[in-house]
Design a protein around this motif. Structure first.
Motif, PDB file in Angstrom:
ATOM      1  N   PRO A   9       0.829  -1.214   0.000  1.00  0.00           N
ATOM      2  CA  PRO A   9       0.000   0.000   0.000  1.00  0.00           C
ATOM      3  C   PRO A   9       0.865   1.266   0.000  1.00  0.00           C
ATOM      4  O   PRO A   9       1.921   1.318   0.641  1.00  0.00           O
ATOM      5  CB  PRO A   9      -0.796  -0.119   1.299  1.00  0.00           C
ATOM      6  N   ILE A  10       0.394   2.260  -0.726  1.00  0.00           N
ATOM      7  CA  ILE A  10       1.075   3.544  -0.777  1.00  0.00           C
ATOM      8  C   ILE A  10       0.467   4.425   0.314  1.00  0.00           C
ATOM      9  O   ILE A  10      -0.735   4.691   0.314  1.00  0.00           O
ATOM     10  CB  ILE A  10       0.922   4.185  -2.171  1.00  0.00           C
ATOM     11  N   THR A  11       1.303   4.857   1.234  1.00  0.00           N
ATOM     12  CA  THR A  11       0.837   5.620   2.392  1.00  0.00           C
ATOM     13  C   THR A  11       0.505   7.066   1.994  1.00  0.00           C
ATOM     14  O   THR A  11       0.960   7.548   0.955  1.00  0.00           O
ATOM     15  CB  THR A  11       1.910   5.653   3.493  1.00  0.00           C
ATOM     16  N   ASP A  31      -5.146  -0.081  -6.364  1.00  0.00           N
ATOM     17  CA  ASP A  31      -4.363  -1.179  -5.786  1.00  0.00           C
ATOM     18  C   ASP A  31      -4.722  -2.467  -6.516  1.00  0.00           C
ATOM     19  O   ASP A  31      -5.900  -2.846  -6.574  1.00  0.00           O
ATOM     20  CB  ASP A  31      -4.653  -1.320  -4.295  1.00  0.00           C
ATOM     21  N   ILE A  32      -3.700  -3.130  -7.058  1.00  0.00           N
ATOM     22  CA  ILE A  32      -3.922  -4.330  -7.854  1.00  0.00           C
ATOM     23  C   ILE A  32      -3.037  -5.458  -7.305  1.00  0.00           C
ATOM     24  O   ILE A  32      -1.811  -5.304  -7.253  1.00  0.00           O
ATOM     25  CB  ILE A  32      -3.583  -4.067  -9.339  1.00  0.00           C
ATOM     26  N   PRO A  33      -3.633  -6.568  -6.904  1.00  0.00           N
ATOM     27  CA  PRO A  33      -2.822  -7.686  -6.412  1.00  0.00           C
ATOM     28  C   PRO A  33      -1.866  -8.181  -7.492  1.00  0.00           C
ATOM     29  O   PRO A  33      -2.219  -8.246  -8.674  1.00  0.00           O
ATOM     30  CB  PRO A  33      -3.856  -8.763  -6.072  1.00  0.00           C
ATOM     31  N   SER A  34      -0.652  -8.527  -7.062  1.00  0.00           N
ATOM     32  CA  SER A  34       0.347  -8.987  -8.031  1.00  0.00           C
ATOM     33  C   SER A  34       0.856 -10.390  -7.733  1.00  0.00           C
ATOM     34  O   SER A  34       1.863 -10.808  -8.297  1.00  0.00           O
ATOM     35  CB  SER A  34       1.523  -8.007  -8.089  1.00  0.00           C
ATOM     36  N   PRO A  91       6.198   3.336 -19.107  1.00  0.00           N
ATOM     37  CA  PRO A  91       5.625   4.240 -18.107  1.00  0.00           C
ATOM     38  C   PRO A  91       6.659   4.639 -17.054  1.00  0.00           C
ATOM     39  O   PRO A  91       7.636   3.913 -16.815  1.00  0.00           O
ATOM     40  CB  PRO A  91       4.534   3.381 -17.463  1.00  0.00           C
ATOM     41  N   PRO A  92       6.445   5.778 -16.413  1.00  0.00           N
ATOM     42  CA  PRO A  92       7.290   6.120 -15.268  1.00  0.00           C
ATOM     43  C   PRO A  92       6.947   5.197 -14.095  1.00  0.00           C
ATOM     44  O   PRO A  92       5.799   4.775 -13.950  1.00  0.00           O
ATOM     45  CB  PRO A  92       6.918   7.575 -14.972  1.00  0.00           C
ATOM     46  N   VAL A  93       7.962   4.881 -13.302  1.00  0.00           N
ATOM     47  CA  VAL A  93       7.762   3.978 -12.170  1.00  0.00           C
ATOM     48  C   VAL A  93       8.333   4.585 -10.888  1.00  0.00           C
ATOM     49  O   VAL A  93       9.266   5.393 -10.923  1.00  0.00           O
ATOM     50  CB  VAL A  93       8.388   2.581 -12.417  1.00  0.00           C
ATOM     51  N   LEU A  94       7.754   4.167  -9.776  1.00  0.00           N
ATOM     52  CA  LEU A  94       8.236   4.596  -8.462  1.00  0.00           C
ATOM     53  C   LEU A  94       9.453   3.784  -8.047  1.00  0.00           C
ATOM     54  O   LEU A  94       9.528   2.595  -8.318  1.00  0.00           O
ATOM     55  CB  LEU A  94       7.159   4.358  -7.403  1.00  0.00           C
ATOM     56  N   ARG A  95      10.387   4.454  -7.381  1.00  0.00           N
ATOM     57  CA  ARG A  95      11.444   3.735  -6.665  1.00  0.00           C
ATOM     58  C   ARG A  95      11.269   4.089  -5.197  1.00  0.00           C
ATOM     59  O   ARG A  95      11.382   5.245  -4.794  1.00  0.00           O
ATOM     60  CB  ARG A  95      12.847   4.131  -7.130  1.00  0.00           C
ATOM     61  N   ILE A  96      10.937   3.074  -4.425  1.00  0.00           N
ATOM     62  CA  ILE A  96      10.696   3.255  -2.995  1.00  0.00           C
ATOM     63  C   ILE A  96      11.847   2.614  -2.235  1.00  0.00           C
ATOM     64  O   ILE A  96      12.312   1.534  -2.584  1.00  0.00           O
ATOM     65  CB  ILE A  96       9.333   2.639  -2.604  1.00  0.00           C
ATOM     66  N   ARG A  97      12.327   3.316  -1.213  1.00  0.00           N
ATOM     67  CA  ARG A  97      13.467   2.823  -0.433  1.00  0.00           C
ATOM     68  C   ARG A  97      13.165   2.901   1.058  1.00  0.00           C
ATOM     69  O   ARG A  97      12.336   3.708   1.492  1.00  0.00           O
ATOM     70  CB  ARG A  97      14.714   3.635  -0.748  1.00  0.00           C
ATOM     71  N   VAL A 109       9.392   7.489  -0.930  1.00  0.00           N
ATOM     72  CA  VAL A 109       9.574   7.534  -2.378  1.00  0.00           C
ATOM     73  C   VAL A 109      10.932   8.174  -2.633  1.00  0.00           C
ATOM     74  O   VAL A 109      11.163   9.331  -2.280  1.00  0.00           O
ATOM     75  CB  VAL A 109       8.449   8.337  -3.064  1.00  0.00           C
ATOM     76  N   ALA A 110      11.833   7.408  -3.213  1.00  0.00           N
ATOM     77  CA  ALA A 110      13.178   7.906  -3.499  1.00  0.00           C
ATOM     78  C   ALA A 110      13.185   8.760  -4.764  1.00  0.00           C
ATOM     79  O   ALA A 110      13.818   9.816  -4.806  1.00  0.00           O
ATOM     80  CB  ALA A 110      14.151   6.740  -3.648  1.00  0.00           C
ATOM     81  N   GLU A 111      12.498   8.283  -5.798  1.00  0.00           N
ATOM     82  CA  GLU A 111      12.463   9.011  -7.065  1.00  0.00           C
ATOM     83  C   GLU A 111      11.428   8.392  -7.984  1.00  0.00           C
ATOM     84  O   GLU A 111      10.921   7.299  -7.731  1.00  0.00           O
ATOM     85  CB  GLU A 111      13.844   8.993  -7.749  1.00  0.00           C
ATOM     86  N   ILE A 112      11.129   9.119  -9.031  1.00  0.00           N
ATOM     87  CA  ILE A 112      10.296   8.618 -10.118  1.00  0.00           C
ATOM     88  C   ILE A 112      11.243   8.333 -11.273  1.00  0.00           C
ATOM     89  O   ILE A 112      11.969   9.230 -11.715  1.00  0.00           O
ATOM     90  CB  ILE A 112       9.235   9.655 -10.568  1.00  0.00           C
TER      91      ILE A 112
END
Length: 128
Positions: A9-11, A31-34, A91-97, A109-112
């Motif tokens: 989940p994205i807070t 939100d889509i299950p993967s 597409p652009p993607v999130l990089r979460i750290r 979120v570190a960057e897009i």
């Protein structure tokens, strides 16, 4: 902007970080299950993941869409191929750290990553 979330989940704090980085409001987080069945072929499962976004062909090609990829590497790779086919570009993607020093772990979120720009720049190195 529409955020397709194939991961954790994205807070609300992460959503604020996304808006600050992109400079555009988030209209919707889907939100889509993967989860995949490792005993079944991957491609149909990836098509189902993309379909689960519920977007029309026009939306895929015209809306501002940001992706939070699944953590499983081959699912992420296959999903990018599927989305490129639907959108006509990467597409652009999130990089979460993880945030250092937090227990329990906290993430930001570190960057897009603008994958299309990365791809276009890589093309300039084809003849090198």
């Amino acid at each position: 902007m529409i955020v397709l979330n194939y991961s954790h989940p994205i807070t609300p704090a992460q959503q604020e970080q996304i808006v600050a980085l992109v400079g555009q409001a988030i209209e919707q987080v889907i939100d889509i299950p993967s989860q995949i069945d490792q005993q079944q072929p991957l491609a149909p499962q990836i098509v189902a993941m993309a379909d689960a976004a519920g977007l029309s062909a026009q939306q895929w090609q015209s809306e501002a869409i940001l992706i939070n990829l699944p953590a499983l590497n081959f699912s992420a790779a296959a999903l990018l191929a599927e989305l490129h086919g639907r959108m006509g570009y990467f597409p652009p993607v999130l990089r979460i750290r993880p945030v250092a020093g937090f227990m329990p772990p906290r993430y930001e979120v570190a960057e897009i990553l603008n994958l299309q720009v990365l791809r276009d720049e890589a093309r300039t190195r084809r003849s090198q």
